[in-house]
Design an enzyme around this catalytic site. Structure first.
Site, PDB file in Angstrom:
ATOM      1  N   ASP A  82       0.857  -1.186   0.000  1.00  0.00           N
ATOM      2  CA  ASP A  82       0.000   0.000   0.000  1.00  0.00           C
ATOM      3  C   ASP A  82       0.891   1.234   0.000  1.00  0.00           C
ATOM      4  O   ASP A  82       1.680   1.438   0.928  1.00  0.00           O
ATOM      5  CB  ASP A  82      -0.882  -0.031   1.249  1.00  0.00           C
ATOM      6  CG  ASP A  82      -1.886   1.103   1.320  1.00  0.00           C
ATOM      7  OD1 ASP A  82      -2.092   1.805   0.310  1.00  0.00           O
ATOM      8  OD2 ASP A  82      -2.465   1.291   2.404  1.00  0.00           O
ATOM      9  N   ASP A  84       0.832   5.217   0.034  1.00  0.00           N
ATOM     10  CA  ASP A  84      -0.022   6.380   0.309  1.00  0.00           C
ATOM     11  C   ASP A  84       0.648   7.675  -0.146  1.00  0.00           C
ATOM     12  O   ASP A  84       1.870   7.817  -0.069  1.00  0.00           O
ATOM     13  CB  ASP A  84      -0.322   6.479   1.802  1.00  0.00           C
ATOM     14  CG  ASP A  84      -1.198   5.359   2.308  1.00  0.00           C
ATOM     15  OD1 ASP A  84      -2.035   4.852   1.532  1.00  0.00           O
ATOM     16  OD2 ASP A  84      -1.054   4.974   3.483  1.00  0.00           O
ATOM     17  N   HIS A 119      -2.095   0.496  -4.888  1.00  0.00           N
ATOM     18  CA  HIS A 119      -2.006  -0.834  -4.293  1.00  0.00           C
ATOM     19  C   HIS A 119      -1.324  -1.746  -5.300  1.00  0.00           C
ATOM     20  O   HIS A 119      -1.669  -1.725  -6.485  1.00  0.00           O
ATOM     21  CB  HIS A 119      -3.398  -1.408  -4.003  1.00  0.00           C
ATOM     22  CG  HIS A 119      -4.131  -0.692  -2.934  1.00  0.00           C
ATOM     23  ND1 HIS A 119      -5.510  -0.646  -2.899  1.00  0.00           N
ATOM     24  CD2 HIS A 119      -3.701  -0.006  -1.851  1.00  0.00           C
ATOM     25  CE1 HIS A 119      -5.893   0.038  -1.840  1.00  0.00           C
ATOM     26  NE2 HIS A 119      -4.816   0.444  -1.192  1.00  0.00           N
ATOM     27  N   GLU A 137       3.166   0.545   3.272  1.00  0.00           N
ATOM     28  CA  GLU A 137       2.809  -0.568   4.162  1.00  0.00           C
ATOM     29  C   GLU A 137       2.794  -1.839   3.335  1.00  0.00           C
ATOM     30  O   GLU A 137       2.472  -1.805   2.150  1.00  0.00           O
ATOM     31  CB  GLU A 137       1.423  -0.355   4.771  1.00  0.00           C
ATOM     32  CG  GLU A 137       1.324   0.865   5.657  1.00  0.00           C
ATOM     33  CD  GLU A 137      -0.105   1.104   6.109  1.00  0.00           C
ATOM     34  OE1 GLU A 137      -0.550   0.434   7.041  1.00  0.00           O
ATOM     35  OE2 GLU A 137      -0.763   1.958   5.481  1.00  0.00           O
TER      36      GLU A 137
END
Length: 165
Positions: A82, A84, A119, A137
């Site tokens: 992930d 961001d 993603h 992440e």
């Protein structure tokens, strides 16, 4: 969801789907998962609250949910990365380091629900115990991704084995 056909078939065939709603929790917007059949809160660690892709899609089409979510489990070969705050929706540009990582992994990648992240889903297990560094992440169990089907240009429509990377 207009882009559901771009979600890899192998993920759509894996019965690890939930629906989610964007709700206000203590003044903060939170994406909460729900069981698409019962409508009760779903758990990322309880497979009895996950359903088939078709069941989740039907629940979304009936309304009341923001979208579909795919749950990562210790029993599957998938890992989600992930990223961001790496995409500018106005220009369509990614942060150079994020674009490089996406290209290096060269697996199914999509724009996140916010439009400002990405993603990446690969076939791998998380090495070590660290799961977060800055705006990145990585998870292979106990989490879910809000799926958009907005596959990134030039990225494959399949999930690739990337343990070495």
């Amino acid at each position: 969801m207009k882009n559901i056909g771009k979600i890899p078939e192998e993920l759509r065939q894996t019965p690890q789907w939930v629906v989610w709603s964007l709700l206000d929790r203590g003044g903060k917007k939170t994406k909460l998962p729900f069981d698409p059949v019962s409508g009760k809160p779903a758990s990322t660690t309880n497979p009895h609250t996950w359903r088939s892709f078709d069941a989740a899609l039907r629940a979304c089409e009936r309304g009341g949910y923001s979208g579909l979510g795919f749950v990562f489990s210790e029993d599957d070969p998938y890992c989600g990365i992930d990223l961001d705050h790496v995409h500018d929706p106005d220009t369509g540009q990614f942060e150079p380091w994020a674009r490089e990582l996406i290209q290096r992994l060269n697996s199914y990648s999509e724009l996140s629900q916010s439009g400002t992240g990405a993603h990446i889903i690969v076939r791998a297990k998380v090495p070590g115990i660290r799961r977060r560094k800055g705006d990145t992440e990585i998870y292979d169990a106990g989490r879910y991704f809000c799926m958009t089907g907005q596959r990134l240009n030039g990225m494959p429509g399949t999930v690739k084995r990337r343990q070495a990377v």
